[in-house]
Design a protein around this motif. Structure first.
Motif, short mmCIF file in Angstrom:
data_model
loop_
_atom_site.label_atom_id
_atom_site.label_comp_id
_atom_site.label_asym_id
_atom_site.label_seq_id
_atom_site.Cartn_x
_atom_site.Cartn_y
_atom_site.Cartn_z
N HIS A 291 -5.92 0.81 -6.88
CA HIS A 291 -6.34 -0.29 -6.00
C HIS A 291 -7.27 -1.21 -6.80
O HIS A 291 -8.48 -1.19 -6.61
CB HIS A 291 -7.06 0.32 -4.79
CG HIS A 291 -7.29 -0.63 -3.66
ND1 HIS A 291 -8.28 -0.43 -2.73
CD2 HIS A 291 -6.67 -1.76 -3.28
CE1 HIS A 291 -8.26 -1.40 -1.82
NE2 HIS A 291 -7.29 -2.21 -2.14
N ASP B 38 -5.12 -6.93 -6.28
CA ASP B 38 -5.19 -5.79 -5.36
C ASP B 38 -4.67 -4.49 -5.95
O ASP B 38 -5.22 -3.43 -5.67
CB ASP B 38 -4.41 -6.11 -4.08
CG ASP B 38 -4.77 -5.20 -2.92
OD1 ASP B 38 -5.98 -5.08 -2.61
OD2 ASP B 38 -3.87 -4.58 -2.33
N SER C 54 -11.41 -2.05 0.16
CA SER C 54 -10.91 -3.21 0.89
C SER C 54 -12.06 -4.09 1.40
O SER C 54 -13.06 -3.57 1.90
CB SER C 54 -10.07 -2.76 2.09
OG SER C 54 -8.96 -2.04 1.63
N LYS D 7 0.83 -1.21 0.00
CA LYS D 7 0.00 0.00 0.00
C LYS D 7 0.86 1.26 0.00
O LYS D 7 0.54 2.25 -0.66
CB LYS D 7 -0.92 0.01 1.22
CG LYS D 7 -1.81 -1.22 1.35
CD LYS D 7 -2.74 -1.36 0.18
CE LYS D 7 -3.79 -2.45 0.45
NZ LYS D 7 -4.64 -2.67 -0.73
N LYS E 14 -12.40 -7.79 -4.56
CA LYS E 14 -11.39 -7.82 -5.64
C LYS E 14 -10.76 -9.21 -5.77
O LYS E 14 -10.69 -9.76 -6.87
CB LYS E 14 -10.26 -6.80 -5.38
CG LYS E 14 -10.68 -5.36 -5.56
CD LYS E 14 -9.51 -4.40 -5.38
CE LYS E 14 -8.89 -4.48 -4.01
NZ LYS E 14 -9.80 -4.16 -2.91
MN MN Z 1 -6.51 -3.88 -0.85
#
Ligand code: MN
Ligand code: GTP
Ligand code: MN
Length: 602
Positions: A243, A290, A265, A223, A269
């Motif tokens: 993302h 991701d 999140s 991230k 995904k």
């Molecule tokens: Mn993620």
């Protein structure tokens, strides 16, 4: 001088100076240059088992379970900072401090923070080493859990250090769990600190993380680099760090499409990336679950590549029914589990994986039975597994150029309002859809769960600069296309709409292939849609539901565009745009005005 500075495995002067500087500040017992070898994996996993940080998972080859401190289980958005010189450049969606303040504060915290521990130096590369400009990073950490997780999540080790040579640019990423050991002091199984900082210096491309061992806060290639620092690089260099999952879809006629999807999140995904279509003849292959880097190809199209090397997936809800390919990936072993339950038979278990075991040890290390009050696994428990083990990994995964994108999906978790699928009118309308994306919060971040918030492009916690500038960059990417017809078409999806009883209207998971089919048939001009105030929407008869046992009323309700619900959304979008402030592109206000007038609101 600590050992490890003598005879280092590189002559990169800048890197050596930084390693020496960090060692002097943090005073570790020793320095280890990570080579990424199997021997290193074996040595560190054995050490961590001996310390009690890891427990073997005997039912799966070479697999381990970590139980974190119960206060260190997710990303800490409140403690995440973008430290630009000008606060305006961090924008209204990020926490900001000046770089000077943060450097001073964190230097104090880092002083002696690795005492009694080993300092590991991890050379890594996000994306292919064959890329025109490989995206190098070096993480310094005092956590062996981070080292073995980086073994899985990134290309790392000696071959990367060699590729860096003596002068490659790299992103320095410093991590300490913030738990120094006094001589003779015994260690805890999950060292961390109540004080946490996840700090980014976008102008100098640096990352400083302190106090947390949890993956999203400590595996700094993911991230922190690939999204927050990456997005700032992308703004400056004309690309996008997103993302997003990436998948390849092949139709029964053998036509190949590439689709990316940005969902917040814990909103699907990883599931969509490994989807097993329920409609005959269609095939999905995985490229990423991701993060996607979107760059212009020589053909004038937008191409997506996955900078990661592993999958760091949400465990609960994953099983052979919902995500068989994730299960097959894990089954091959070499997997780190964090905060799941361990059964008496020595296998992992979590909520949503079939029948619960009669007896297990829960994620906190306590005895657990189906009658126990709490959950066996933390809602944000994770599996960390090599992407190469995924049985449906696309052969294009290693191609440094990535794949040309046909469609971009934006999606969130909304119980109401947002239909199953909507196609944008054009690129700018698509950017509007992304910029106003909303979702109910999940356990992936610390804080209240189930609250609707705007999560633009699913990037709210990951945009490394001003969100208004970020939207402008998205619009600008569309403008810089040499031919608008080559741009991906944008769609807005919602797998999570609910009926009055709170049940999901749409079955989701493998059945989402039916939506993907409509998406690509729209691109081909084969599928029908009606124009509505919010875009182009399918009627129930436009979605292929052959073989699907579903109440037609539920299908209609999942697809419904309800003007009243959309009118209720308008003030929320207005509030959101106002919050972004004067850097919000005027085109997005114009899109909102156009939507208002289509809904008959002035
Ligand atoms: Mn993620
Ligand atoms: P991060 O890895 O945190 O970025 O999240 P992600 O977007 O990869 O989320 P993931 O695919 O792991 O999904 C997490 C949750 O969404 C799990 O509880 C899944 O069961 C649920 N989920 C995924 N796809 C669907 C779907 O199509 N329908 C429904 N109802 N739930 C889904
Ligand atoms: Mn995921």
């Amino acid at each position: 001088m600590v050992t490890g500075l003598k005879n280092p495995p590189t002559d990169h002067a800048g890197l050596l100076a930084w390693v020496a500087e960090v060692a002097e500040l943090t005073t570790p017992d020793q320095i280890v240059w990570c080579d990424g070898s199997d021997a290193e994996w074996k040595r560190l996993t054995s050490e961590l088992v001996a310390f009690g940080t890891l427990e073997p998972v005997p039912a799966k080859p070479d697999s381990f379970l970590a139980r974190t401190n119960p206060n260190d289980v997710a990303r800490v958005e409140e403690r995440t900072f973008i430290c630009s010189t000008n606060p305006e450049d961090a924008g209204p969606t990020n926490n900001w401090t000046s770089p000077e303040y943060m450097r001073e504060t964190m230097t104090d915290l880092y002083r002696g923070s690795m005492r009694g521990r080993t300092m590991y130096v991890i050379p890594f590369c996000m994306g292919s080493l064959e890329a025109e400009k490989p995206m190098f990073g070096v993480e310094i950490t005092d956590s062996a859990y981070v080292v073995i997780s980086m073994h899985i999540m990134a290309r790392m080790g000696t071959h990367v250090l060699e590729a860096m040579g003596g002068d490659a640019e790299y992103v320095p990423a410093l991590h300490s769990v913030g738990a120094p050991l006094e001589p003779g002091q015994s260690d805890v199984s999950w060292p961390c600190n109540d004080t946490k900082y996840i700090s980014h210096f976008p102008e100098t491309r640096e990352i400083w993380s302190y106090g947390s061992g949890y993956g999203g806060n400590s595996l700094l290639g993911k991230k922190c680099y690939a999204l927050r620092i990456g997005s700032a690089m992308g703004r400056d260099e004309g690309w996008l760090a997103e993302h997003m999952l990436i998948l390849r879809l092949t139709s029964p006629e053998g036509k190949v499409y590439h689709i990316t999807g940005a969902f917040p999140s814990a909103c699907g995904k990883t599931n969509l990336a490994m989807l097993e279509p329920t409609i005959p003849g269609w095939k999905v292959e995985t490229l990423g679950d991701d993060i996607a880097w979107l760059r212009w190809g020589e053909d004038g199209r937008l191409w997506a590549s996955n900078p990661e090397y592993g999958l760091f997936g949400v465990a609960p809800g994953t099983d052979y029914r919902t995500n068989p390919n994730a299960m097959r990936t894990i089954e091959k072993g070499h997997t780190l589990f964090t905060n799941v339950a361990l059964t008496e038979e020595g296998d992992v278990w979590w909520e949503g994986m079939g029948e619960p075991p009669a007896n297990a040890t829960d994620w906190k290390g306590n005895e657990w039975t189906p009658d126990s009050e709490g959950l066996s696994s933390h809602p944000n428990s994770r599996f960390c597994t090599p992407i190469k083990q995924c049985p449906i990994l696309s052969d294009a995964y290693e191609d440094p150029r990535g794949v040309p994108i046909d469609a971009i999906l934006f999606g969130g978790r909304r119980a109401t309002t947002i239909p199953l699928v909507t196609q944008a009118r054009d690129w700018t309308h698509g950017v509007y859809m992304g910029a106003t994306l909303s979702s109910e919060t999940t356990a992936a971040a610390v804080g209240q769960v189930g609250v609707v918030r705007r999560d633009p492009m699913a990037m709210l916690p990951f945009i490394g600069y001003n969100a208004g500038d970020y939207f402008d960059h998205w619009i600008g990417m569309g403008k810089s296309a040499d031919d608008e017809s080559k741009l991906p078409s944008v769609f807005y999806v919602n797998w999570f709409r609910r009926d009055e009883d709170g049940g999901f209207l749409w079955p989701g998971f493998g059945e989402n292939s039916r939506v993907l089919k409509w998406v690509v048939e729209r691109l081909e001009g084969k599928a029908e849609a009606v124009e509505t105030p919010i875009g182009f929407n399918p009627r129930p008869e436009d979605i292929d539901v052959e073989g699907l046992d579903m109440d037609p009323n539920d299908l209609a309700a999942s697809l419904k565009v309800d003007p009243e619900e959309w009118k209720a959304e308008l003030p929320l979008v207005e509030e959101w745009f106002t919050k972004i402030g004067n850097r919000l592109p005027t085109q997005l206000w114009a899109e909102l005005d156009a939507l208002k007038s289509r809904l008959g609101v002035d």
